[in-house]
Scaffold this motif. Structure first.
Motif, PDB file in Angstrom:
ATOM      1  N   LYS A   1       2.652   1.296  -0.023  1.00 13.93           N
ATOM      2  CA  LYS A   1       1.459   1.484  -0.854  1.00 13.93           C
ATOM      3  C   LYS A   1       0.596   0.236  -0.859  1.00 13.93           C
ATOM      4  CE  LYS A   1       3.336   4.950  -3.983  1.00 13.93           C
ATOM      5  NZ  LYS A   1       3.721   5.245  -5.359  1.00 13.93           N
TER       6      LYS A   1
ATOM      7  N   GLU B   1      -1.248   0.000   2.371  1.00  9.13           N
ATOM      8  CA  GLU B   1      -2.380   0.934   2.403  1.00  9.13           C
ATOM      9  C   GLU B   1      -3.563   0.395   1.609  1.00  9.13           C
ATOM     10  OE1 GLU B   1      -0.750   4.602   1.045  1.00  9.13           O
ATOM     11  OE2 GLU B   1      -0.211   5.209   3.083  1.00  9.13           O
ATOM     12  N   ARG B   2      -3.275  -0.221   0.465  1.00  7.02           N
ATOM     13  CA  ARG B   2      -4.362  -0.794  -0.329  1.00  7.02           C
ATOM     14  C   ARG B   2      -5.059  -1.918   0.434  1.00  7.02           C
ATOM     15  NH1 ARG B   2      -2.665  -2.606  -5.934  1.00  7.02           N
ATOM     16  NH2 ARG B   2      -4.916  -2.804  -6.157  1.00  7.02           N
TER      17      ARG B   2
ATOM     18  N   ARG C   1      -7.007  -0.427   3.293  1.00  2.00           N
ATOM     19  CA  ARG C   1      -8.207   0.226   2.768  1.00  2.00           C
ATOM     20  C   ARG C   1      -9.274  -0.812   2.440  1.00  2.00           C
ATOM     21  NH1 ARG C   1      -5.782   3.135  -1.204  1.00  2.00           N
ATOM     22  NH2 ARG C   1      -4.824   4.437   0.362  1.00  2.00           N
TER      23      ARG C   1
ATOM     24  N   ALA D   1      -0.116   1.346   7.518  1.00  2.00           N
ATOM     25  CA  ALA D   1      -0.892   2.310   6.737  1.00  2.00           C
ATOM     26  C   ALA D   1      -1.240   3.544   7.575  1.00  2.00           C
ATOM     27  CB  ALA D   1      -2.167   1.649   6.211  1.00  2.00           C
ATOM     28  N   GLN D   2      -1.566   3.340   8.851  1.00  2.00           N
ATOM     29  CA  GLN D   2      -1.861   4.478   9.721  1.00  2.00           C
ATOM     30  C   GLN D   2      -0.625   5.345   9.940  1.00  2.00           C
ATOM     31  OE1 GLN D   2      -3.483   2.628  13.209  1.00  2.00           O
ATOM     32  NE2 GLN D   2      -5.587   2.790  12.474  1.00  2.00           N
TER      33      GLN D   2
ATOM     34  N   ARG E   1       1.859   5.726   7.855  1.00  2.00           N
ATOM     35  CA  ARG E   1       2.074   6.491   6.613  1.00  2.00           C
ATOM     36  C   ARG E   1       1.077   7.639   6.516  1.00  2.00           C
ATOM     37  NH1 ARG E   1       4.700   4.579   2.151  1.00  2.00           N
ATOM     38  NH2 ARG E   1       2.985   5.168   0.802  1.00  2.00           N
ATOM     39  N   GLN E   2      -0.169   7.398   6.926  1.00  2.00           N
ATOM     40  CA  GLN E   2      -1.169   8.464   6.902  1.00  2.00           C
ATOM     41  C   GLN E   2      -0.796   9.556   7.902  1.00  2.00           C
ATOM     42  OE1 GLN E   2      -3.757   8.747   4.730  1.00  2.00           O
ATOM     43  NE2 GLN E   2      -3.963  10.783   5.595  1.00  2.00           N
TER      44      GLN E   2
END
Length: 181
Positions: free
Chosen positions: A47, A50-51, A54, A111-112, A114-115
């Motif tokens: 998480k 990802e933050r 982002r 993050a990618q 996880r997406q």
């Protein structure tokens, strides 16, 4: 926390036989006397990544990075030599930007990934929902076809009227024939 879990498992286990030996049919959870490494929550780390990813993909990050670079270069060129900490080739700035990029790239990839995992789950759910919709549509199609076949055998109002009219004509003809006799 682990100490509590160990305490629970030790209380739940039957007493060891053989003078303080642990059970041989169960694996050890930890080695007594050795240092245990700290653990981390992969979900929380994901998480956080990802933050960060982002934020790295926004205009705000570009503006802040530009401000930092401009202030850095300005500090090390405009101010007196006594306060410079990174002279002209700005090697330390290059090192810091490389360090930032070396951390940003894996965080963005994490993050990618996880997406991608979320997209895969969503696609599987959409596929299952689509399969259910197709099955429901096929069921309803069969039911409508069965109703149409059933309606083909049901007497309609026009059919009943025509049958009643033909019966009335037949009755009238029989009355007329019986009156003639």
């Amino acid at each position: 926390m682990r100490a509590r879990e160990r305490g629970r498992t030790q209380r739940a286990e039957p007493p060891a036989t053989g003078g303080g030996r642990s059970r041989l049919d169960q694996p050890r959870t930890s080695r007594p006397g050795l240092i245990t490494l700290p653990t981390y929550d992969p979900e929380a780390f994901g998480k956080l990544s990802e933050r960060i990813a982002r934020f790295l993909g926004t205009g705000r990050f570009i503006v802040w990075m530009t401000i930092v670079v401009v202030v850095w270069v300005g500090w090390n060129t405009v101010l007196p030599d006594q306060v410079h900490f990174d002279d002209y080739p700005f090697i330390f700035l290059t090192l810091m930007l490389s360090l930032q990029a070396s951390y940003a790239a894996p965080l963005i990839l994490l993050a990618q990934n996880r997406q991608d995992d979320r997209d895969r789950v969503n696609m599987e759910q959409d596929r299952a929902r689509s399969d259910r919709n197709i099955a429901d549509t096929e069921y309803l199609t069969r039911e409508v076809a069965a109703l149409r076949q059933g309606l083909g055998e049901v007497a309609t109002r026009d059919f009943l009227r025509s049958e009643l009219q033909s019966l009335l004509k037949e009755i009238d003809e029989r009355r007329g024939a019986s009156e003639v006799l």
